[in-house]
Design a protein around this motif. Sequence first.
Motif, PDB file in Angstrom:
ATOM      1  N   VAL A 166       0.846  -1.193   0.000  1.00 52.75           N
ATOM      2  CA  VAL A 166       0.000   0.000   0.000  1.00 52.75           C
ATOM      3  C   VAL A 166       0.880   1.240   0.000  1.00 52.75           C
ATOM      4  CG1 VAL A 166      -1.912  -1.151   1.196  1.00 52.75           C
ATOM      5  CG2 VAL A 166      -0.208   0.111   2.527  1.00 52.75           C
ATOM      6  N   GLN A 167       0.283   2.337  -0.403  1.00 45.33           N
ATOM      7  CA  GLN A 167       0.970   3.631  -0.363  1.00 45.33           C
ATOM      8  C   GLN A 167       0.277   4.471   0.699  1.00 45.33           C
ATOM      9  OE1 GLN A 167       0.411   6.315  -3.769  1.00 45.33           O
ATOM     10  NE2 GLN A 167       2.621   6.611  -3.760  1.00 45.33           N
ATOM     11  N   LEU A 168       1.036   4.913   1.689  1.00 44.78           N
ATOM     12  CA  LEU A 168       0.484   5.778   2.724  1.00 44.78           C
ATOM     13  C   LEU A 168       0.412   7.189   2.159  1.00 44.78           C
ATOM     14  CD1 LEU A 168      -0.496   6.106   5.628  1.00 44.78           C
ATOM     15  CD2 LEU A 168       1.880   6.484   6.287  1.00 44.78           C
ATOM     16  N   VAL A 169      -0.800   7.729   2.075  1.00 40.06           N
ATOM     17  CA  VAL A 169      -1.029   9.017   1.444  1.00 40.06           C
ATOM     18  C   VAL A 169      -1.108  10.133   2.476  1.00 40.06           C
ATOM     19  CG1 VAL A 169      -2.637  10.292  -0.034  1.00 40.06           C
ATOM     20  CG2 VAL A 169      -2.247   7.862  -0.436  1.00 40.06           C
ATOM     21  N   GLU A 170      -1.688   9.832   3.654  1.00 38.75           N
ATOM     22  CA  GLU A 170      -1.952  10.887   4.636  1.00 38.75           C
ATOM     23  C   GLU A 170      -2.031  10.296   6.033  1.00 38.75           C
ATOM     24  OE1 GLU A 170      -5.785  13.767   5.727  1.00 38.75           O
ATOM     25  OE2 GLU A 170      -5.771  12.665   3.849  1.00 38.75           O
ATOM     26  N   TRP A 171      -1.607  11.066   7.018  1.00 33.02           N
ATOM     27  CA  TRP A 171      -1.783  10.720   8.425  1.00 33.02           C
ATOM     28  C   TRP A 171      -2.824  11.644   9.025  1.00 33.02           C
ATOM     29  CZ3 TRP A 171      -0.141   6.659  11.068  1.00 33.02           C
ATOM     30  CH2 TRP A 171       0.978   5.963  10.631  1.00 33.02           C
ATOM     31  N   ARG A 172      -3.683  11.096   9.870  1.00 33.98           N
ATOM     32  CA  ARG A 172      -4.644  11.887  10.648  1.00 33.98           C
ATOM     33  C   ARG A 172      -4.686  11.231  12.027  1.00 33.98           C
ATOM     34  NH1 ARG A 172     -10.291  12.864   7.920  1.00 33.98           N
ATOM     35  NH2 ARG A 172      -8.937  13.801   6.354  1.00 33.98           N
ATOM     36  N   GLY A 173      -3.863  11.734  12.938  1.00 33.73           N
ATOM     37  CA  GLY A 173      -3.693  11.070  14.230  1.00 33.73           C
ATOM     38  C   GLY A 173      -3.042   9.713  14.003  1.00 33.73           C
TER      39      GLY A 173
END
Length: 183
Positions: free
Chosen positions: A41-48
């Motif tokens: 997978v490609q991590l696109v964004e962190w939110r917490g």
Amino acid sequence: MTVSSSRGFRATHVVPPRGMPAWEAPDPARPTVSLDPLLPVQLVEWRGDWGHIRCANGWAAWVDGRHLVAVPEDPPASDAPAGAADPRPLLARAEQDLADYRSAIEALAAGGLDGEAFQDRTRNLRVGIVVDGESVWMYDAREGRWMYGDGRRLSTYATDRSAAGADESGHAPTRLAAPGGER
């Protein structure tokens, strides 16, 4: 879940070996699907603690990003800094560690060791080598780091040293040593 083009996909992580749930939105009340173990997978964004991921086919979802396993970036350029390590001593240690493990396996198979004695004899024994043509990745257990070599030089590629501490196995998680490798 969102679907977008797979153009520009580069895996940054894989799903943990036991798989994991995914959500349409960062809301734990409604898991929608389970992701396959070791799915890139490609991590696109962190939110917490939530990670928004994208799969190679463009499918996107939210996951508990703390459980994703980081995929190392490309190895360092072959123009590693002067003074980089000679790979031969680390190769010799890996050969000895592998011989020690083989000896323990043989003793276990011959009945000379029971399961507990085998565990005691192999405790803290860690060996890792990947050879791909002229490239080699070797685990340096004494220093807790992965080294990359191009046949001429060996340099630190990733390290176990982490502010997060050890996981349940007692080993700290491997982190990229290069800038930008951390979350």
